[in-house]
Design an enzyme around this catalytic site. Structure first.
Site, PDB file in Angstrom:
ATOM      1  N   GLY A  99       0.831  -1.293   0.106  1.00  0.00           N
ATOM      2  CA  GLY A  99      -0.008   0.088   0.148  1.00  0.00           C
ATOM      3  C   GLY A  99       0.808   1.349   0.001  1.00  0.00           C
ATOM      4  N   GLN A 101       2.822   2.642   2.217  1.00  0.00           N
ATOM      5  CA  GLN A 101       4.123   2.609   2.695  1.00  0.00           C
ATOM      6  C   GLN A 101       4.992   1.440   2.038  1.00  0.00           C
ATOM      7  OE1 GLN A 101       5.940   4.351   4.887  1.00  0.00           O
ATOM      8  NE2 GLN A 101       4.396   5.892   5.219  1.00  0.00           N
ATOM      9  N   GLY A 102       4.261   0.220   1.864  1.00  0.00           N
ATOM     10  CA  GLY A 102       4.859  -0.953   1.483  1.00  0.00           C
ATOM     11  C   GLY A 102       5.357  -0.748   0.152  1.00  0.00           C
ATOM     12  N   GLY A 104       6.283   2.173  -1.629  1.00  0.00           N
ATOM     13  CA  GLY A 104       7.318   3.115  -1.776  1.00  0.00           C
ATOM     14  C   GLY A 104       8.311   2.636  -1.136  1.00  0.00           C
ATOM     15  N   ASP A 123      -3.208 -12.950  -5.121  1.00  0.00           N
ATOM     16  CA  ASP A 123      -4.260 -12.339  -6.312  1.00  0.00           C
ATOM     17  C   ASP A 123      -5.238 -11.364  -5.995  1.00  0.00           C
ATOM     18  OD1 ASP A 123      -3.372 -14.540  -8.210  1.00  0.00           O
ATOM     19  OD2 ASP A 123      -4.622 -16.016  -7.162  1.00  0.00           O
ATOM     20  N   SER A 159      -1.813  -2.382   6.904  1.00  0.00           N
ATOM     21  CA  SER A 159      -2.665  -1.301   7.784  1.00  0.00           C
ATOM     22  C   SER A 159      -2.636  -1.879   9.064  1.00  0.00           C
ATOM     23  CB  SER A 159      -3.941  -1.371   7.080  1.00  0.00           C
ATOM     24  OG  SER A 159      -4.694  -2.674   7.186  1.00  0.00           O
ATOM     25  N   ALA A 162      -4.956  -4.844   9.393  1.00  0.00           N
ATOM     26  CA  ALA A 162      -4.192  -6.206   9.133  1.00  0.00           C
ATOM     27  C   ALA A 162      -3.168  -6.507   9.804  1.00  0.00           C
ATOM     28  CB  ALA A 162      -3.857  -5.858   7.530  1.00  0.00           C
ATOM     29  N   HIS A 184       4.521   2.646  11.321  1.00  0.00           N
ATOM     30  CA  HIS A 184       3.517   3.104  12.208  1.00  0.00           C
ATOM     31  C   HIS A 184       3.363   2.562  13.502  1.00  0.00           C
ATOM     32  CE1 HIS A 184      -0.985   4.479  12.681  1.00  0.00           C
ATOM     33  NE2 HIS A 184      -0.150   5.582  12.681  1.00  0.00           N
TER      34      HIS A 184
END
Length: 210
Positions: A99, A101-102, A104, A123, A159, A162, A184
């Site tokens: 997302g 952060q991941g 970038g 998937d 997140s 998650a 975070h």
């Protein structure tokens, strides 16, 4: 100025002669354009000043003092690509999540020559985006559990929700000597509520951008 004055007279006469409003409007439009050109002409002859901004090649700040607590400031020049590869050359950077952060951070490390793998839901939308951006399933793109098993530095960039949901899966692979990384602090700081408690035999890093 004479041309402007003459146009004013013509426009006034046209307006007073009971001609159509359209004709009068056109005359006033010509007057407006003539006035603007007369105003702008002197400005166009002025030379534009050239401004040169010089960026200092030396560091201006090395230490920050927060109420007596001093922190060292590091810049990109302190860690060139060669130094990063020397420090992390034997590690596998496992990025969980693709997302804000991941994505970038994984692309940044890959561009800097580090060994990076991405773990995300197979998937799913993020998985498909990762494939589009050059990550290969089975090579450097894996489901989360498989990625955690291979990584030596586990970068938990999922997140907040998650992180809580998948902590039992992630924690199984936090064996002694590995490093757990967060960008975070919610999950690890409020551990009483989230139950995210890192093992004592792993290093924990918090590099939060906010």
């Amino acid at each position: 100025m004479n041309a402007t004055r003459n146009l004013t007279t013509v426009a006034g006469r046209v307006a007073n002669a009971s001609v159509s409003r359209m004709t009068a409007a056109r005359c006033y439009s010509v007057l407006a354009r003539a006035s603007q050109q007369a105003y702008r002409a002197p400005m166009a002859t002025k030379a534009t000043a050239k401004v040169t901004v010089t960026t200092p090649s030396y560091r201006t700040l090395k230490t920050l003092d927060f109420g007596g607590s001093k922190e060292t400031v590091y810049e990109r020049s302190d860690y060139p690509k060669e130094k990063l590869q020397q420090i992390f050359g034997k590690d596998t950077m496992c990025v969980l999540g693709y997302g804000p952060q991941g994505r970038g951070q994984s692309l940044n490390m890959r561009d800097n020559g580090l060994k990076v793998i991405v773990g995300t839901r197979k998937d799913g939308r993020s998985w498909k985006q990762a494939v589009e951006e050059g990550w290969t399933p089975g090579k450097d793109l894996f489901p989360i559990a498989e990625a955690c098993a291979q990584g030596t530095v586990i970068m938990n960039l999922l997140s907040d929700a998650a992180q809580v949901h998948l902590w039992p899966t992630v924690s199984k692979h936090l064996t002694a000597g590995k490093t757990l990384y967060f960008s975070h602090g919610f999950g690890v700081v409020y551990k009483e509520e989230t139950k995210i408690v890192p093992p004592k035999d792993v290093d924990v890093i918090l590099a939060a951008p906010k």
